[in-house]
Design an enzyme around this catalytic site. Structure first.
Site, PDB file in Angstrom:
ATOM      1  N   VAL A   1      12.746  58.879 -14.079  1.00  0.00           N
ATOM      2  CA  VAL A   1      14.096  58.314 -13.922  1.00  0.00           C
ATOM      3  C   VAL A   1      14.633  57.848 -15.265  1.00  0.00           C
ATOM      4  CG1 VAL A   1      13.980  57.757 -11.484  1.00  0.00           C
ATOM      5  CG2 VAL A   1      13.041  56.135 -13.131  1.00  0.00           C
ATOM      6  N   GLY A   2      14.565  58.756 -16.236  1.00  0.00           N
ATOM      7  CA  GLY A   2      15.178  58.506 -17.531  1.00  0.00           C
ATOM      8  C   GLY A   2      16.675  58.729 -17.434  1.00  0.00           C
TER       9      GLY A   2
ATOM     10  N   LYS B   1      15.514  75.490 -30.419  1.00  0.00           N
ATOM     11  CA  LYS B   1      15.010  74.157 -30.103  1.00  0.00           C
ATOM     12  C   LYS B   1      14.350  73.595 -31.344  1.00  0.00           C
ATOM     13  CE  LYS B   1      14.827  71.518 -26.344  1.00  0.00           C
ATOM     14  NZ  LYS B   1      15.898  71.359 -25.354  1.00  0.00           N
TER      15      LYS B   1
END
Length: 357
Positions: free
Chosen positions: A180-181, A79
């Site tokens: 709510v991306g 990452k």
């Protein structure tokens, strides 16, 4: 650019880079490459300090190892994070510098899209390094991974509802979606089409309005979304939402969402189990995106049919770990970790075994 290694026990390599000219301050964490090259998204976030960024990137990196293991992607875990406020710091120079940082690791880490880093940003990174995946379809890539992550979460959520509530479909099932991306909004669409009753919350008012206009969903205050009396809580924003403070207040029967590191600590999985709440471990249910970009990178060309076929196995992986949890009397997150670690250990044993003649 200055690149400095940060020794972290249990991780193959953790590296920090600073580049005053572009404003880059970033960390790449490579957790484990036993099962394949470390692939994981590039997140940009205004962390309060480097310590917070290091904590987050290492948790995410380990999660990617386990996510790829359980999904059988043939990849390892890594990452990257860029420290900074996207609205102030984002620039072409910044992402070119990040590309040079990734290139300096010589292929040990492969980057992809993540929070506040989109395909356009990755196209800039690609100008400085070949170790990028999830590019535009026009560039031969797999495109935006969010819809594939959302598909995997939807299928996993269906499996959780069937396992816990003995429901064959989602008609009338109540779901509270936190965030709510890109992924959360795609999940809401699928839930609404399946007949679920959806409630949403997001700190971004424009996103919430778009959901209401498109789907007529119920809007809940961000501070109240975790405590809704619903069948399913779907965390789809940042992680660490299940804590000592929030776990006792949950009124759901299932926790199944797209966010990484939903549990602040492993012990919070036991809190869910003790309360009779079924948990769909995050790195298992949200593996659709990494499966999709993995198909792009490892197969030498994107094959959507193969990607969808692999994503459809997510419910099987969830059922497998729930069976382990029930058999051994342990929380679902611990069962997932055991399953993932066993796959990594098997990979290490295979590498150590002498070649047969």
């Amino acid at each position: 650019m200055q690149i400095i290694d940060i020794p972290v026990e249990g991780y193959e390599r953790v590296v920090r880079a600073t580049d005053p000219a572009s404003g880059l301050h970033a960390i790449i964490s490579v957790h484990d490459t036993t099962l394949g090259p470390a692939l994981g998204g590039l997140r940009m976030w205004p962390y309060p300090d480097e310590g917070a960024a290091l904590f987050d990137v290492n948790r995410l990196s380990r999660g990617m190892t386990f996510k790829s293991a359980v999904a059988r992607t043939g990849l390892g875990g890594g990452k990257a994070v860029i420290i900074g406020e996207p609205g102030k710091l984002k620039s072409e120079a910044l992402y070119l510098a990040m590309g040079r940082f990734i290139e300096a690791l010589g292929g040990k880490y492969i980057t992809a899209e993540d929070v506040n880093t989109d395909i356009a940003d990755l196209e800039i990174v690609r100008r400085a390094t070949k170790w990028v995946t999830g590019l535009r379809r026009e560039s031969g890539g797999s495109g935006n991974p969010s819809p594939y992550t959302a598909l995997g979460v939807f299928l996993g959520l269906q499996a959780a509802v069937e396992h816990k509530l003995d429901r064959k479909d989602l008609k009338g099932v109540t779901v509270a979606v936190q965030g709510v991306g890109a992924v959360g909004s795609a999940l809401v669409l699928r839930l609404v089409e399946a007949g679920a009753k959806v409630r949403v919350a997001d700190r971004n008012e424009q996103r919430v309005k778009a959901m209401v206009d498109a789907h007529k969903v119920a809007v809940i205050k961000e501070a109240d979304i975790l405590t809704q009396d619903v069948d399913v809580l779907a965390p789809c924003a940042l992680g660490a939402v299940i804590t000592d403070a929030t776990a006792p207040k949950l009124r759901c029967k299932v926790v199944a969402g797209a966010a990484n590191n939903v549990l602040l600590a492993p012990s919070h999985g036991k809190l869910l189990r003790d309360r009779g709440i079924l948990y769909a471990p995050d790195y298992v249910i949200n593996a659709g995106g990494i499966i999709n970009v993995g198909c792009e990178f490892l197969r030498g060309g994107y094959d959507e049919k193969e990607s969808l076929k692999r994503i459809e196995r997510i419910p099987h992986s969830l059922r497998e770990l729930w069976q382990i949890a029930e058999r051994d009397g342990i929380p679902a997150n611990e069962a997932a970790d055991r399953l993932a670690q066993s796959l990594v250990d098997a990979g290490k044993a295979k590498k150590k075994s002498p070649a047969r003649s």
